[in-house]
Motif scaffolding. Structure first.
Motif, mmCIF file in Angstrom:
data_model
loop_
_atom_site.group_PDB
_atom_site.id
_atom_site.type_symbol
_atom_site.label_atom_id
_atom_site.label_comp_id
_atom_site.label_asym_id
_atom_site.label_seq_id
_atom_site.Cartn_x
_atom_site.Cartn_y
_atom_site.Cartn_z
ATOM 1 N N UNK A 80 40.945 -9.120 -13.626
ATOM 2 C CA UNK A 80 40.150 -8.023 -14.184
ATOM 3 C C UNK A 80 38.734 -8.497 -14.535
ATOM 4 N N UNK A 81 38.515 -9.803 -14.568
ATOM 5 C CA UNK A 81 37.171 -10.305 -14.817
ATOM 6 C C UNK A 81 36.189 -9.781 -13.779
ATOM 7 N N UNK A 168 41.662 -10.526 -5.287
ATOM 8 C CA UNK A 168 41.253 -10.011 -3.977
ATOM 9 C C UNK A 168 41.309 -8.487 -3.926
ATOM 10 N N UNK A 169 42.259 -7.911 -4.639
ATOM 11 C CA UNK A 169 42.327 -6.443 -4.684
ATOM 12 C C UNK A 169 41.157 -5.884 -5.492
ATOM 13 N N UNK A 170 40.894 -6.473 -6.645
ATOM 14 C CA UNK A 170 39.819 -5.953 -7.491
ATOM 15 C C UNK A 170 38.434 -6.229 -6.906
ATOM 16 N N UNK A 171 38.322 -7.150 -5.943
ATOM 17 C CA UNK A 171 37.035 -7.387 -5.284
ATOM 18 C C UNK A 171 36.527 -6.132 -4.576
ATOM 19 N N UNK A 172 37.444 -5.235 -4.216
ATOM 20 C CA UNK A 172 37.050 -3.992 -3.540
ATOM 21 C C UNK A 172 36.252 -3.064 -4.449
ATOM 22 N N UNK A 210 48.426 4.875 -10.390
ATOM 23 C CA UNK A 210 49.115 3.736 -9.764
ATOM 24 C C UNK A 210 50.060 3.047 -10.733
ATOM 25 N N UNK A 211 49.679 2.946 -12.010
ATOM 26 C CA UNK A 211 50.576 2.327 -12.986
ATOM 27 C C UNK A 211 51.872 3.113 -13.126
ATOM 28 N N UNK A 221 50.582 -5.872 -10.089
ATOM 29 C CA UNK A 221 49.683 -5.587 -8.966
ATOM 30 C C UNK A 221 49.334 -4.100 -8.894
ATOM 31 N N UNK A 222 50.189 -3.244 -9.410
ATOM 32 C CA UNK A 222 49.897 -1.812 -9.396
ATOM 33 C C UNK A 222 48.634 -1.511 -10.199
ATOM 34 N N UNK A 223 48.416 -2.248 -11.272
ATOM 35 C CA UNK A 223 47.199 -2.045 -12.064
ATOM 36 C C UNK A 223 45.971 -2.464 -11.274
ATOM 37 N N UNK A 224 46.065 -3.563 -10.524
ATOM 38 C CA UNK A 224 44.926 -4.015 -9.718
ATOM 39 C C UNK A 224 44.594 -3.003 -8.622
ATOM 40 N N UNK A 225 45.624 -2.455 -7.972
ATOM 41 C CA UNK A 225 45.379 -1.432 -6.945
ATOM 42 C C UNK A 225 44.780 -0.182 -7.579
#
Length: 579
Positions: A80-81, A168-172, A210-211, A221-225
Motif C-alpha cells: 500500500x506504500x 505489482x498489483x498496486x503499481x497499476x 473487491x474486499x 490480495x483482494x484489497x490490492x486488486x
C-alpha cells in the motif's frame, strides 16, 4: 446541488464610449458573492469527502475484521506504500501545487485577453501528453522493481513474496492516480468542486467491492486488486466534467493560426514540488522500515492509528482545498495582500478544526478504537496498542494541518508555467527559496529518524509515533518562516496568538473529555459522552479565551437561538371586526 460556477464567457468588444460601463466593480462588492460560493463549495466538498472518508473507514474496518493485524496485513500495507505515495504526489499535493496555480494563471490570461487562442487549452495540450508518458513509464518501473522495493521498504518482513505480489498489483494505480490528480486540479481551478470531491467515494467503492466479494478466495490480495479498480474509477468519474468545462470555456473568437504563445512550460519547477512531496511521504517509509523489525502486527497498528488520526484533519484540509484556487488566483494576479489575508484565515480555521479533533482523540482513543475495530480477528491487545499510538500521533496533527495550509501558497509563486512575456532568465531560474520546503522537510525527517531510532528500542511503536510528531512539528515551524521569505508576509503575533488560544482551549477540553469518558461503561457511551464534553468545552473555552474562529460561530448560534420568531398572522386576525 452543485458548486460548479458557469464558465466566464469573453466579454464583447466595447467601443471607447462604452468603456466606462465596463469598469469592474470594487473588490469589496464581490466579497459577499465569493464568500457565498466558498461556503457552498465547502459544504458540498465536505459532504462528499465525508462520504469518501466514511467508506475509507469501512474499508479499514473490513480489513481489520477479515485479516486482523498480522504478517499478511503487514505485507499488504507495505504494498500500500505505492498508492500512499502516489496519492499525495499525483492527487493531493504535488499535482495540485503545480497545476492549480498553472490553470489559475491561464484563467487570468484568458480574462486579460479574451481574443485569440485559449490559454487553458494551450496548457492542456502542453502538459497532458507528457504527463501520460511519464505515468506509464513510472507504473511499469514500479511493477518491475517490486522485489527490490519491498526489500528496501521492509527488510525484516515475514512474508516478502506476498508483499511483492500486492506491490505489482498496486503499481497499476500510478497512471489513473496521475490522470485523476491532473483533472481534479484543473476542475478546481475552474471553480468546479463537485466532481473532484467524488473521487475518493469511487476509489473506496472499488476497494469495498473487491474486499466483500473476494476476501475468502483471494485473501489480502483482494484489497490490492480493489485499490487498482478504485483508482480507475477515480479517473473515469472526472473525464466527462473536464471535457465539458474545457469545451464550454474554449469557444473563442478571433483565433489566428500561429498566434504567439501566452504560456511557457517550466520543467524545472516540477523538481522542488516533487521532492517536497516525496520527502514528506518519507515519514511513512521510515515507520515501515523501523517497524518491520518489531513484532508482527506493529505496522498494522501504526496504519490503523494513522487512519483514525487523519480523520481529525479531514475538515481542515477541506478548507484549504476549497480556498487554494482563490489564493492561487490572487497570487497569479500579484495581489499578495489578499493572499496573506486568506492564508491567515485558513491557518486559524484549520487549527480550530484539527485541535478539536485532536482533543477528542486524546480523550476517547481507547473507546473509539474498541467501537470501530474490536471484532473478528482484531482483539483487545490490538485495541490497546492502536489507541496508545493514536494519542502520540495526535501531538503532530496541528503541525500537519499548518503545513497543508502554508505549502500551497508557497508553491504558487513558482507555477509550472510562466507568462510568455516574462523574461526567460527571471521566469525559468530556480533559486534556493524554491528548495526551502525540501530542506525544511529533510530537517524534519532527521528529527524523525533520531527520535525513532532512539526511542523505538525502548517504546516500540510509540517511539515511531513520537518521532513522526516531533519531525513534522519541526518542519511546520521552519515552513512558516519560509512562507514569509517567499513574500507572503504573515502577521506572526496575530497568527501565533490565535493558535495559542485554540491550543489552550483544546488542552482543557481534552482533559475534561477524558474525565467524562472514564465514567461511562462501554465504548459507545464513552465516545458519546467524551465527545460531547470535548465539543461543548472547546466551544465555551475557545469563546472565553477570545479565539475568533470559535467565538464567531458560538456567538452567531446564540444570537439565532435568542432571536424572536415572528408569529404567523391569520386572515381572521387581520380582517377588521364586523365584516
Amino acid at each position: 446541488m452543485t458548486t460548479d460556477q458557469p464558465v466566464a464567457r469573453p466579454a464583447p468588444a466595447t467601443t471607447p464610449a462604452a468603456a466606462p460601463a465596463a469598469v469592474p466593480a470594487p473588490r469589496a462588492a464581490a466579497e459577499p458573492a465569493r464568500r457565498g460560493f466558498l461556503a457552498k463549495a465547502f459544504g458540498v466538498t465536505a459532504l462528499l469527502s465525508a462520504a469518501g472518508s466514511g467508506l475509507g473507514l469501512l474499508r479499514d474496518l473490513l480489513l481489520a475484521r477479515y485479516f486482523g493485524a498480522n504478517q499478511g496485513t503487514d505485507a499488504f500495507l507495505v504494498a500500500w506504500t505505492v498508492p500512499e505515495t502516489a496519492a499525495p504526489l499525483l492527487i493531493e499535493d504535488a499535482m495540485a501545487f503545480l497545476m492549480v496555480p498553472a490553470f489559475s494563471l491561464a484563467l487570468v490570461l484568458r480574462e486579460e485577453r479574451p481574443l485569440g487562442p485559449d490559454p487553458v487549452r494551450q496548457l492542456t495540450r502542453s502538459t497532458l501528453p507528457w504527463l501520460l508518458l511519464a505515468l506509464c513509464t513510472l507504473s511499469g518501473a514500479v511493477a518491475l522493481g517490486a522485489p527490490q522495493l519491498v526489500e528496501l521498504l521492509a527488510p525484516g518482513l515475514a512474508d516478502p513474496r506476498l508483499a511483492v505480489t500486492c506491490t505489482r498489483i498496486t503499481a497499476l494505480t500510478v497512471l489513473p492516480f496521475g490522470v485523476a490528480g491532473y483533472l481534479a486540479s484543473a476542475l478546481r481551478a475552474l471553480h468546479s468542486f463537485t466532481a473532484p470531491a467524488v473521487i475518493y467515494v469511487m476509489y473506496n467503492l472499488g476497494i469495498l467491492a473487491l474486499l466483500l466479494s473476494g476476501h475468502r478466495l483471494l485473501g489480502v490480495r483482494s484489497a490490492a486488486i480493489g485499490v487498482a479498480v478504485g483508482s480507475a474509477l477515480m479517473a473515469g468519474v472526472l473525464l466527462l466534467p473536464f471535457v465539458r468545462r474545457l469545451r464550454a470555456g474554449g469557444r473563442r473568437r478571433g483565433l489566428r493560426r500561429g498566434a504567439a504563445r501566452r504560456l511557457v512550460l517550466i520543467p524545472l519547477a516540477l523538481l522542488p514540488v516533487a521532492a517536497f512531496t516525496l520527502t514528506r511521504q518519507a515519514q511513512v517509509f521510515i515507520e515501515r522500515y523501523l517497524g518491520s523489525g518489531l513484532p508482527p502486527g506493529t505496522i498494522s497498528h501504526l496504519n490503523y492509528a494513522a487512519k483514525i488520526s487523519q480523520l481529525a484533519m479531514t475538515s481542515a484540509i477541506l478548507i484549504v482545498t476549497v480556498t487554494f484556487p482563490v489564493v492561487a488566483r490572487a497570487m497569479a494576479a500579484g495581489d499578495f495582500t489578499a493572499a496573506r489575508d486568506r492564508v491567515e484565515k485558513d491557518l486559524g480555521q484549520a487549527a480550530a478544526l484539527v485541535l478539536l479533533g485532536t482533543a477528542f482523540l486524546m480523550a476517547c482513543a481507547p473507546a473509539l478504537v474498541a467501537l470501530l475495530f474490536q471484532r473478528g480477528a482484531f482483539g483487545p491487545a490490538d485495541t490497546s496498542a492502536t489507541a496508545a499510538v493514536i494519542r502520540v500521533y495526535s501531538f503532530g496533527l496541528p503541525a500537519q494541518a499548518m503545513i497543508g495550509v502554508m505549502v500551497r501558497p508557497y508553491f504558487c509563486v513558482r507555477p509550472v508555467v510562466r507568462r510568455a512575456d516574462t523574461p526567460r532568465a527571471e521566469g525559468d531560474r530556480i533559486t534556493w527559496l524554491d528548495w526551502y520546503p525540501v530542506g525544511a522537510m529533510l530537517l524534519g525527517l532527521a528529527v524523525t529518524v533520531a527520535v525513532g531510532v532512539g526511542a523505538t528500542p525502548h517504546f516500540g511503536a510509540l517511539g515511531l509515533a513520537a518521532g513522526n510528531a516531533a519531525g513534522i512539528t519541526t518542519t511546520a515551524a521552519l515552513l512558516m518562516r519560509g512562507l514569509m521569505l517567499r513574500g507572503v508576509a504573515l502577521r506572526l503575533p496575530r497568527v501565533l496568538g490565535g493558535q495559542a488560544r485554540l491550543l489552550a482551549a483544546a488542552l482543557a477540553a481534552a482533559a475534561l473529555g477524558w474525565t467524562a469518558a472514564r465514567t461511562a461503561v462501554g465504548p459507545l457511551p464513552a465516545v458519546l459522552l467524551g465527545g460531547t464534553t470535548v465539543l461543548l468545552s472547546f466551544a465555551v473555552l475557545g469563546a472565553l479565551f477570545g479565539a475568533a474562529e470559535v467565538r464567531g460561530p458560538v456567538l452567531g448560534l446564540l444570537a439565532r437561538a435568542h432571536r424572536p420568531q415572528p408569529v404567523p398572522s391569520t386572515a381572521a386576525e387581520e380582517r377588521p371586526h364586523g365584516r
